[in-house]
Write a protein that holds these residues in place. Structure first.
Motif, PDB file in Angstrom:
ATOM      1  N   ALA A 250      43.652  36.290  39.443  1.00  0.00           N
ATOM      2  CA  ALA A 250      43.787  37.251  40.535  1.00  0.00           C
ATOM      3  C   ALA A 250      45.134  37.954  40.485  1.00  0.00           C
ATOM      4  O   ALA A 250      45.228  39.165  40.742  1.00  0.00           O
ATOM      5  N   THR A 251      46.187  37.221  40.122  1.00  0.00           N
ATOM      6  CA  THR A 251      47.521  37.820  40.029  1.00  0.00           C
ATOM      7  C   THR A 251      47.566  38.864  38.924  1.00  0.00           C
ATOM      8  O   THR A 251      48.074  39.974  39.115  1.00  0.00           O
ATOM      9  N   VAL A 252      47.012  38.521  37.773  1.00  0.00           N
ATOM     10  CA  VAL A 252      46.980  39.467  36.654  1.00  0.00           C
ATOM     11  C   VAL A 252      46.140  40.693  37.019  1.00  0.00           C
ATOM     12  O   VAL A 252      46.530  41.845  36.773  1.00  0.00           O
ATOM     13  N   LEU A 276      33.259  42.978  37.483  1.00  0.00           N
ATOM     14  CA  LEU A 276      32.908  41.894  38.388  1.00  0.00           C
ATOM     15  C   LEU A 276      31.417  41.578  38.300  1.00  0.00           C
ATOM     16  O   LEU A 276      31.016  40.400  38.244  1.00  0.00           O
ATOM     17  N   ALA A 277      30.585  42.623  38.271  1.00  0.00           N
ATOM     18  CA  ALA A 277      29.142  42.414  38.149  1.00  0.00           C
ATOM     19  C   ALA A 277      28.798  41.711  36.839  1.00  0.00           C
ATOM     20  O   ALA A 277      27.959  40.795  36.804  1.00  0.00           O
ATOM     21  N   LEU A 300      36.866  35.771  36.903  1.00  0.00           N
ATOM     22  CA  LEU A 300      36.396  36.146  38.233  1.00  0.00           C
ATOM     23  C   LEU A 300      37.552  36.651  39.086  1.00  0.00           C
ATOM     24  O   LEU A 300      37.445  37.687  39.749  1.00  0.00           O
ATOM     25  N   GLY A 301      38.661  35.912  39.080  1.00  0.00           N
ATOM     26  CA  GLY A 301      39.827  36.348  39.850  1.00  0.00           C
ATOM     27  C   GLY A 301      40.364  37.671  39.363  1.00  0.00           C
ATOM     28  O   GLY A 301      40.705  38.561  40.162  1.00  0.00           O
ATOM     29  N   MET A 302      40.408  37.859  38.048  1.00  0.00           N
ATOM     30  CA  MET A 302      40.947  39.095  37.491  1.00  0.00           C
ATOM     31  C   MET A 302      40.073  40.290  37.840  1.00  0.00           C
ATOM     32  O   MET A 302      40.559  41.322  38.316  1.00  0.00           O
ATOM     33  N   ALA A 303      38.762  40.162  37.620  1.00  0.00           N
ATOM     34  CA  ALA A 303      37.852  41.291  37.863  1.00  0.00           C
ATOM     35  C   ALA A 303      37.826  41.677  39.337  1.00  0.00           C
ATOM     36  O   ALA A 303      37.803  42.869  39.681  1.00  0.00           O
ATOM     37  N   ALA A 304      37.844  40.693  40.231  1.00  0.00           N
ATOM     38  CA  ALA A 304      37.763  40.993  41.660  1.00  0.00           C
ATOM     39  C   ALA A 304      39.017  41.691  42.151  1.00  0.00           C
ATOM     40  O   ALA A 304      38.950  42.686  42.885  1.00  0.00           O
TER      41      ALA A 304
END
Length: 411
Positions: A250-252, A276-277, A300-304
């Motif tokens: 998520a940070t990246v 994300l999809a 998942l964290g990165m795409a979202a």
């Protein structure tokens, strides 16, 4: 980037920590207060309800106040809510304290986003927002695990005292680092004028994209633990470390999304939702082995979170007369996505479609978000590009097609 963004990030770190730490402390709270874990789960809902109610309400009623003062006041309310949580004598008082803690959440990010973008050049606005949200993503990497361990070893009340201390540090940083120029709020048209800015179709389409896009994330993430244990074969003790991988991703994604959105907000948003999809659609395969499951959590964290900055900036630009209120309303939309996504994902799980079925529900929601974003794009094109028709060798603008400011729309 201005050092003042650090103050906003510290506040975001504290808010992110208190938002998510309750999920890891539910057994401790339930045992101490002699309630069931499902009942303790209502403490998570109480915080989310506070965010949804407080975000637009506090942003609207503080619209005429100096933004620097508003940020410090919101953080003071945050400190009070967490301190009351630490000293709550019973479950009902804790529910009220958690609701109070959630009230300043959305307004802080909403007003903070406006302050962040005001301190940088127009071509760096998305990056400034992403740096503020860096505190939120780092809370998942470090804040929540450390706070959870503190609660498990020293008692859950110590966790909320620690979060209150972070809030006090954020208040000091805001007072010292936020420029005095932010002591004066932009001219406001009053509460009625602020609310009028939310009547725009583009604003609601932007908010709808947030609900669908982040609903996709929470449809899967809410059930990531059973996926990791039942499908990928991880032990329960390994889940905390794997969730830290989500925070790293998520940070990246947050930093990458801010940088890319400064070049093209719409393409970054579309690319993030498509990614994300795709990631969620591949979850049944990725969760079949341990190494690919760990990769899936990070992806998942990165795409979202690639979509976080462009979504916030898009809502602010569509309601340019009330950016603080619009950005705060977007935080309420994030929390509606949290609750709605978890609920829809749970329906698939309860129906017996398999432990990874919530991820497929999430993929569907991401596609829905892409559809809403596409409609928003079509509406923008009609509003931005004037229609011309020949008349006597000269072009004329068809009534009602007024171009927006060029710098406000980056396709």
């Amino acid at each position: 980037m201005p050092l003042a963004l650090l103050a906003l990030a510290v506040g975001a770190f504290g808010i992110g920590t208190t938002e998510f730490v309750m999920m890891g402390l539910l057994p401790e709270v339930a045992n101490d207060l002699d309630i069931s874990i499902p009942t303790a789960g209502h403490l998570v809902s109480a915080y989310a309800l506070g965010v949804v109610i407080g975000a637009p309400l506090l942003a609207a009623v503080t619209a005429r106040m100096p933004r620097r003062t508003v940020l410090i006041g919101l953080m003071a309310l945050f400190v009070a809510g967490n301190a009351l949580s630490a000293f709550a004598p019973d479950y009902h008082w804790l529910v009220a304290a958690r609701f109070l803690s959630g009230l300043p959440h959305g307004a802080f990010f909403g007003v903070g986003a406006v302050v962040a973008t005001n301190m940088v050049a127009p071509e760096r606005k998305a990056r400034s927002v992403s740096l503020m949200f860096l505190g939120l993503t780092m809370a998942n990497v470090a804040g929540v695990p450390v706070a959870t361990l503190m609660g498990q070893s020293m008692g859950w009340r110590a966790t909320f005292l620690g979060v209150s201390a972070i809030g006090l540090a954020a208040m000091a940083a805001l007072a010292l680092l936020i420029p005095r120029g932010e002591a004066h709020a932009a001219p406001a048209a009053g509460l009625r004028g602020e609310l009028a800015a939310l009547r725009s179709l583009p604003v609601w389409l932007a908010l709808g994209t947030t609900v669908a896009g982040f609903g996709a994330l929470f449809a899967a993430y809410s059930y990531i633990t059973p996926m990791l244990t039942d499908s990928a074969g991880y032990a329960d003790a390994s889940v905390t470390l794997l969730l830290a991988l989500f925070g790293v991703g998520a940070t990246v994604g947050n930093l990458l999304g801010g940088r890319l959105a400064d070049h093209s907000m719409r393409r970054t948003l579309f690319g993030g939702l498509l990614s994300l999809a795709a990631v969620l659609a591949l979850f049944p395969v990725l969760m079949s082995t341990a190494w690919s499951a760990a990769l899936a959590v990070a992806l998942l964290g990165m795409a979202a979170f690639v979509t976080g900055s462009p979504l916030n900036l898009m809502v602010m630009e569509k309601a340019s007369s009330a950016p603080s209120l619009a950005s705060s309303a977007n935080q309420a939309a994030f929390n509606l996505a949290n609750a709605g996504g978890a609920w829809i994902g749970g329906l698939a799980l309860a129906a017996g479609f398999g432990v990874t079925s919530p991820a497929l529900v999430g993929a569907t929601l991401a596609v829905l978000g892409l559809g809403v974003a596409s409609v928003a794009y079509a509406v923008d094109r009609r509003r931005v590009a004037p229609r011309v028709a020949p008349r006597g060798g000269r072009e004329r603008v068809v009534a009602g097609r007024v171009p927006e400011r060029a710098e406000a729309v980056r396709y």
